[in-house]
Write a protein that holds these residues in place. Structure first.
Motif, PDB file in Angstrom:
ATOM      1  N   LYS A  44       0.634  -1.174  -0.153  1.00  0.00           N
ATOM      2  CA  LYS A  44      -0.087  -0.075   0.043  1.00  0.00           C
ATOM      3  C   LYS A  44       0.794   1.227  -0.019  1.00  0.00           C
ATOM      4  N   THR A  45       0.485   2.310  -0.529  1.00  0.00           N
ATOM      5  CA  THR A  45       1.123   3.549  -0.681  1.00  0.00           C
ATOM      6  C   THR A  45       0.983   4.493   0.644  1.00  0.00           C
ATOM      7  N   VAL A  46       1.933   4.756   1.367  1.00  0.00           N
ATOM      8  CA  VAL A  46       1.955   5.584   2.435  1.00  0.00           C
ATOM      9  C   VAL A  46       2.751   6.964   2.451  1.00  0.00           C
ATOM     10  N   THR A  47       2.101   8.015   2.492  1.00  0.00           N
ATOM     11  CA  THR A  47       2.954   9.258   2.832  1.00  0.00           C
ATOM     12  C   THR A  47       3.486   9.626   4.109  1.00  0.00           C
ATOM     13  N   VAL A  48       4.710   9.756   4.369  1.00  0.00           N
ATOM     14  CA  VAL A  48       5.187   9.865   5.565  1.00  0.00           C
ATOM     15  C   VAL A  48       5.703  11.401   5.823  1.00  0.00           C
ATOM     16  N   ILE A  49       5.523  11.840   6.769  1.00  0.00           N
ATOM     17  CA  ILE A  49       6.170  13.309   7.362  1.00  0.00           C
ATOM     18  C   ILE A  49       7.230  12.985   8.329  1.00  0.00           C
ATOM     19  N   ASP A  50       8.486  13.401   8.109  1.00  0.00           N
ATOM     20  CA  ASP A  50       9.529  13.212   9.179  1.00  0.00           C
ATOM     21  C   ASP A  50      10.258  14.594   9.268  1.00  0.00           C
ATOM     22  N   GLY A  51      10.346  14.812  10.622  1.00  0.00           N
ATOM     23  CA  GLY A  51      11.203  16.096  10.976  1.00  0.00           C
ATOM     24  C   GLY A  51      10.280  17.207  11.531  1.00  0.00           C
ATOM     25  N   LEU A  52       8.850  16.652  11.510  1.00  0.00           N
ATOM     26  CA  LEU A  52       7.883  17.869  12.193  1.00  0.00           C
ATOM     27  C   LEU A  52       7.815  17.860  13.463  1.00  0.00           C
ATOM     28  N   ASP A  53       7.995  19.027  14.161  1.00  0.00           N
ATOM     29  CA  ASP A  53       7.864  18.932  15.550  1.00  0.00           C
ATOM     30  C   ASP A  53       6.886  20.116  15.985  1.00  0.00           C
ATOM     31  N   PRO A  54       5.777  19.893  16.126  1.00  0.00           N
ATOM     32  CA  PRO A  54       4.919  21.032  16.330  1.00  0.00           C
ATOM     33  C   PRO A  54       4.837  21.831  17.580  1.00  0.00           C
ATOM     34  N   GLY A  55       5.802  21.083  18.513  1.00  0.00           N
ATOM     35  CA  GLY A  55       6.397  21.845  19.839  1.00  0.00           C
ATOM     36  C   GLY A  55       5.507  21.633  20.952  1.00  0.00           C
ATOM     37  N   GLY A  56       4.441  20.900  20.783  1.00  0.00           N
ATOM     38  CA  GLY A  56       3.425  21.077  22.036  1.00  0.00           C
ATOM     39  C   GLY A  56       3.390  19.575  22.550  1.00  0.00           C
ATOM     40  N   GLY A  57       4.359  18.611  22.014  1.00  0.00           N
ATOM     41  CA  GLY A  57       4.428  17.394  22.601  1.00  0.00           C
ATOM     42  C   GLY A  57       3.531  16.457  21.741  1.00  0.00           C
ATOM     43  N   VAL A  58       3.203  15.114  22.423  1.00  0.00           N
ATOM     44  CA  VAL A  58       2.561  14.191  21.607  1.00  0.00           C
ATOM     45  C   VAL A  58       1.058  14.684  21.470  1.00  0.00           C
ATOM     46  N   GLU A  59       0.757  15.347  22.356  1.00  0.00           N
ATOM     47  CA  GLU A  59      -0.898  15.793  22.228  1.00  0.00           C
ATOM     48  C   GLU A  59      -1.114  16.917  20.908  1.00  0.00           C
ATOM     49  N   GLU A  60      -0.209  17.685  20.967  1.00  0.00           N
ATOM     50  CA  GLU A  60      -0.057  18.716  19.721  1.00  0.00           C
ATOM     51  C   GLU A  60      -0.002  18.026  18.269  1.00  0.00           C
ATOM     52  N   LEU A  78       0.577   8.156  14.279  1.00  0.00           N
ATOM     53  CA  LEU A  78       1.895   8.833  14.699  1.00  0.00           C
ATOM     54  C   LEU A  78       2.607   7.868  15.063  1.00  0.00           C
ATOM     55  N   ALA A  79       3.920   7.666  14.642  1.00  0.00           N
ATOM     56  CA  ALA A  79       4.831   6.511  15.038  1.00  0.00           C
ATOM     57  C   ALA A  79       5.602   7.264  16.400  1.00  0.00           C
ATOM     58  N   GLU A  80       6.072   5.881  16.854  1.00  0.00           N
ATOM     59  CA  GLU A  80       7.175   6.346  18.280  1.00  0.00           C
ATOM     60  C   GLU A  80       8.226   7.213  18.186  1.00  0.00           C
ATOM     61  N   ASN A  81       8.712   7.553  16.954  1.00  0.00           N
ATOM     62  CA  ASN A  81       9.646   8.337  16.631  1.00  0.00           C
ATOM     63  C   ASN A  81       9.264   9.811  16.258  1.00  0.00           C
ATOM     64  N   GLY A  82       8.087  10.008  16.161  1.00  0.00           N
ATOM     65  CA  GLY A  82       7.223  11.114  15.897  1.00  0.00           C
ATOM     66  C   GLY A  82       7.205  11.395  14.214  1.00  0.00           C
ATOM     67  N   ALA A  83       7.255  10.396  13.588  1.00  0.00           N
ATOM     68  CA  ALA A  83       6.878  10.627  12.042  1.00  0.00           C
ATOM     69  C   ALA A  83       5.419  10.337  11.798  1.00  0.00           C
ATOM     70  N   MET A  84       5.068  11.182  11.150  1.00  0.00           N
ATOM     71  CA  MET A  84       3.644  10.903  10.939  1.00  0.00           C
ATOM     72  C   MET A  84       3.110  10.265   9.590  1.00  0.00           C
ATOM     73  N   SER A  85       2.277   9.317   9.345  1.00  0.00           N
ATOM     74  CA  SER A  85       1.944   8.579   8.158  1.00  0.00           C
ATOM     75  C   SER A  85       0.652   8.664   7.870  1.00  0.00           C
ATOM     76  N   PHE A  86       0.327   8.728   6.480  1.00  0.00           N
ATOM     77  CA  PHE A  86      -0.981   8.853   5.997  1.00  0.00           C
ATOM     78  C   PHE A  86      -1.150   8.060   4.910  1.00  0.00           C
ATOM     79  N   GLN A  87      -2.639   7.317   4.562  1.00  0.00           N
ATOM     80  CA  GLN A  87      -2.671   6.535   3.684  1.00  0.00           C
ATOM     81  C   GLN A  87      -2.853   7.112   2.309  1.00  0.00           C
ATOM     82  N   GLY A  88      -2.156   6.574   1.282  1.00  0.00           N
ATOM     83  CA  GLY A  88      -2.211   7.044  -0.266  1.00  0.00           C
ATOM     84  C   GLY A  88      -0.887   8.061  -0.328  1.00  0.00           C
ATOM     85  N   ASP A  89      -0.952   8.569  -1.599  1.00  0.00           N
ATOM     86  CA  ASP A  89       0.070   9.586  -2.109  1.00  0.00           C
ATOM     87  C   ASP A  89      -0.343  11.041  -2.026  1.00  0.00           C
ATOM     88  N   ASN A  90      -0.168  11.470  -0.750  1.00  0.00           N
ATOM     89  CA  ASN A  90      -0.465  12.908  -0.698  1.00  0.00           C
ATOM     90  C   ASN A  90       0.440  13.808  -0.378  1.00  0.00           C
TER      91      ASN A  90
END
Length: 116
Positions: A44-60, A78-90
């Motif tokens: 399956k195609t997955v889009t991953v955002i890496d290096g994003l730190d919104p500054g408010g911790g896990v809740e943010e 949300l992965a343990e390392n802080g990476a965000m993944s989304f379904q599809g090519d976005n």
């Protein structure tokens, strides 16, 4: 006496403040990478955002994921390392959204397709 701070260091984009991310880097200077992959997700195609730190911790981060999921109309996590993944090519849409949010250094790395 005159301040030794350069004009670029004092300038902030309209509608933002000079608060920093959790790592001490202002959001618009933070390197955020958005990539698309197929490995490890049953093809399956997955889009991953890496290096994003919104500054408010896990809740943010969880709030941000909810906003992205609503706009994209897909699932995400949300992965343990802080990476965000989304379904599809976005990737192209996510990069545009991150730039609009003030993460000017956000860029697409790799991917299966170009801008839609």
């Amino acid at each position: 006496s005159k301040s030794m701070v350069s004009r670029e260091a004092r300038w902030t984009p309209r509608g933002t403040n000079a608060s920093t991310c959790g790592s001490g880097v202002v959001p618009w200077l933070r390197q955020v990478r958005v990539g698309v992959t197929r490995s490890g997700k049953k093809g399956k195609t997955v889009t991953v955002i890496d290096g994003l730190d919104p500054g408010g911790g896990v809740e943010e981060a969880k709030e941000l994921i909810q906003k992205f999921k609503k706009v994209l109309g897909t699932g995400g996590s949300l992965a343990e390392n802080g990476a965000m993944s989304f379904q599809g090519d976005n990737a192209a849409l996510l990069v545009d959204m991150l730039v609009a949010m003030g993460y000017k250094a956000a860029k697409q790395t790799g991917g299966l397709g170009g801008k839609k």
